[in-house]
Design a protein around this motif. Structure first.
Motif, PDB file in Angstrom:
ATOM      1  N   ILE A  10       0.643  -1.404  -0.086  1.00 48.53           N
ATOM      2  CA  ILE A  10      -0.157  -0.211   0.115  1.00 48.53           C
ATOM      3  C   ILE A  10       0.678   1.416   0.090  1.00 48.53           C
ATOM      4  N   GLU A  11       2.321   1.129   1.067  1.00 52.24           N
ATOM      5  CA  GLU A  11       2.375   2.274   0.733  1.00 52.24           C
ATOM      6  C   GLU A  11       3.926   2.290  -0.774  1.00 52.24           C
ATOM      7  N   LYS A  12       3.454   1.492  -1.938  1.00 53.05           N
ATOM      8  CA  LYS A  12       4.268   1.533  -2.292  1.00 53.05           C
ATOM      9  C   LYS A  12       3.624   1.754  -3.342  1.00 53.05           C
ATOM     10  N   PHE A  13       2.215   2.002  -3.661  1.00 53.49           N
ATOM     11  CA  PHE A  13       1.401   2.310  -4.452  1.00 53.49           C
ATOM     12  C   PHE A  13       1.746   3.836  -4.734  1.00 53.49           C
ATOM     13  N   ASP A  14       1.426   3.530  -6.549  1.00 56.17           N
ATOM     14  CA  ASP A  14       1.263   4.882  -7.302  1.00 56.17           C
ATOM     15  C   ASP A  14       0.120   5.270  -7.379  1.00 56.17           C
ATOM     16  N   LYS A  15      -0.345   6.699  -6.894  1.00 55.53           N
ATOM     17  CA  LYS A  15      -1.771   6.902  -7.296  1.00 55.53           C
ATOM     18  C   LYS A  15      -2.043   7.616  -8.250  1.00 55.53           C
ATOM     19  N   PRO A  16      -0.978   8.355  -8.683  1.00 50.05           N
ATOM     20  CA  PRO A  16      -1.259   9.372 -10.619  1.00 50.05           C
ATOM     21  C   PRO A  16      -1.227   8.013 -11.346  1.00 50.05           C
ATOM     22  N   LYS A  17      -0.969   6.327 -11.118  1.00 50.51           N
ATOM     23  CA  LYS A  17      -1.432   6.049 -12.417  1.00 50.51           C
ATOM     24  C   LYS A  17      -2.672   6.355 -12.801  1.00 50.51           C
ATOM     25  N   LEU A  18      -3.821   6.179 -11.918  1.00 44.52           N
ATOM     26  CA  LEU A  18      -4.312   5.726 -11.024  1.00 44.52           C
ATOM     27  C   LEU A  18      -5.296   6.630 -12.297  1.00 44.52           C
ATOM     28  N   LYS A  19      -6.774   6.364 -13.521  1.00 43.38           N
ATOM     29  CA  LYS A  19      -7.585   6.940 -14.294  1.00 43.38           C
ATOM     30  C   LYS A  19      -8.101   7.509 -13.586  1.00 43.38           C
ATOM     31  N   LYS A  20      -8.934   8.982 -13.440  1.00 43.01           N
ATOM     32  CA  LYS A  20      -9.621   9.847 -13.713  1.00 43.01           C
ATOM     33  C   LYS A  20     -11.043   8.901 -13.808  1.00 43.01           C
ATOM     34  N   THR A  21     -11.940   8.314 -13.324  1.00 51.22           N
ATOM     35  CA  THR A  21     -13.220   8.404 -13.834  1.00 51.22           C
ATOM     36  C   THR A  21     -14.407   9.149 -13.185  1.00 51.22           C
ATOM     37  N   GLU A  22     -16.042   9.070 -14.357  1.00 49.57           N
ATOM     38  CA  GLU A  22     -16.264   9.946 -13.733  1.00 49.57           C
ATOM     39  C   GLU A  22     -17.373   9.052 -13.476  1.00 49.57           C
ATOM     40  N   THR A  23     -18.144   9.663 -12.360  1.00 48.40           N
ATOM     41  CA  THR A  23     -19.624   8.917 -11.461  1.00 48.40           C
ATOM     42  C   THR A  23     -20.696   8.778 -11.751  1.00 48.40           C
ATOM     43  N   GLN A  24     -21.525   8.016 -12.685  1.00 53.68           N
ATOM     44  CA  GLN A  24     -22.769   8.588 -12.853  1.00 53.68           C
ATOM     45  C   GLN A  24     -23.457   7.332 -12.089  1.00 53.68           C
ATOM     46  N   GLU A  25     -24.922   8.089 -11.680  1.00 54.56           N
ATOM     47  CA  GLU A  25     -25.523   7.361 -10.487  1.00 54.56           C
ATOM     48  C   GLU A  25     -26.763   6.432 -12.076  1.00 54.56           C
ATOM     49  N   LYS A  26     -26.823   5.004 -11.197  1.00 54.47           N
ATOM     50  CA  LYS A  26     -27.439   4.729 -12.577  1.00 54.47           C
ATOM     51  C   LYS A  26     -28.678   4.472 -12.184  1.00 54.47           C
TER      52      LYS A  26
END
Length: 44
Positions: A10-26
């Motif tokens: 968890i400490e080594k995890f590279d957060k900037p590598k995550l993709k930005k997503t839009e949340t949509q209410e289904k």
């Protein structure tokens, strides 16, 4: 063994590598007005 999980990964995890997503209410909730309109007449 300790009862705490290993946090090394968890400490080594590279957060900037995550993709930005839009949340949509289904399944949005109905408004109070819509609920009142759909109530049967004898229920009030």
């Amino acid at each position: 063994m300790s009862d705490k999980p290993d946090r090394a990964e968890i400490e080594k995890f590279d957060k900037p590598k995550l993709k930005k997503t839009e949340t949509q209410e289904k399944n949005p909730l109905s408004s109070k007005e819509t609920i009142e309109e759909e109530k049967p007449a004898g229920e009030s």
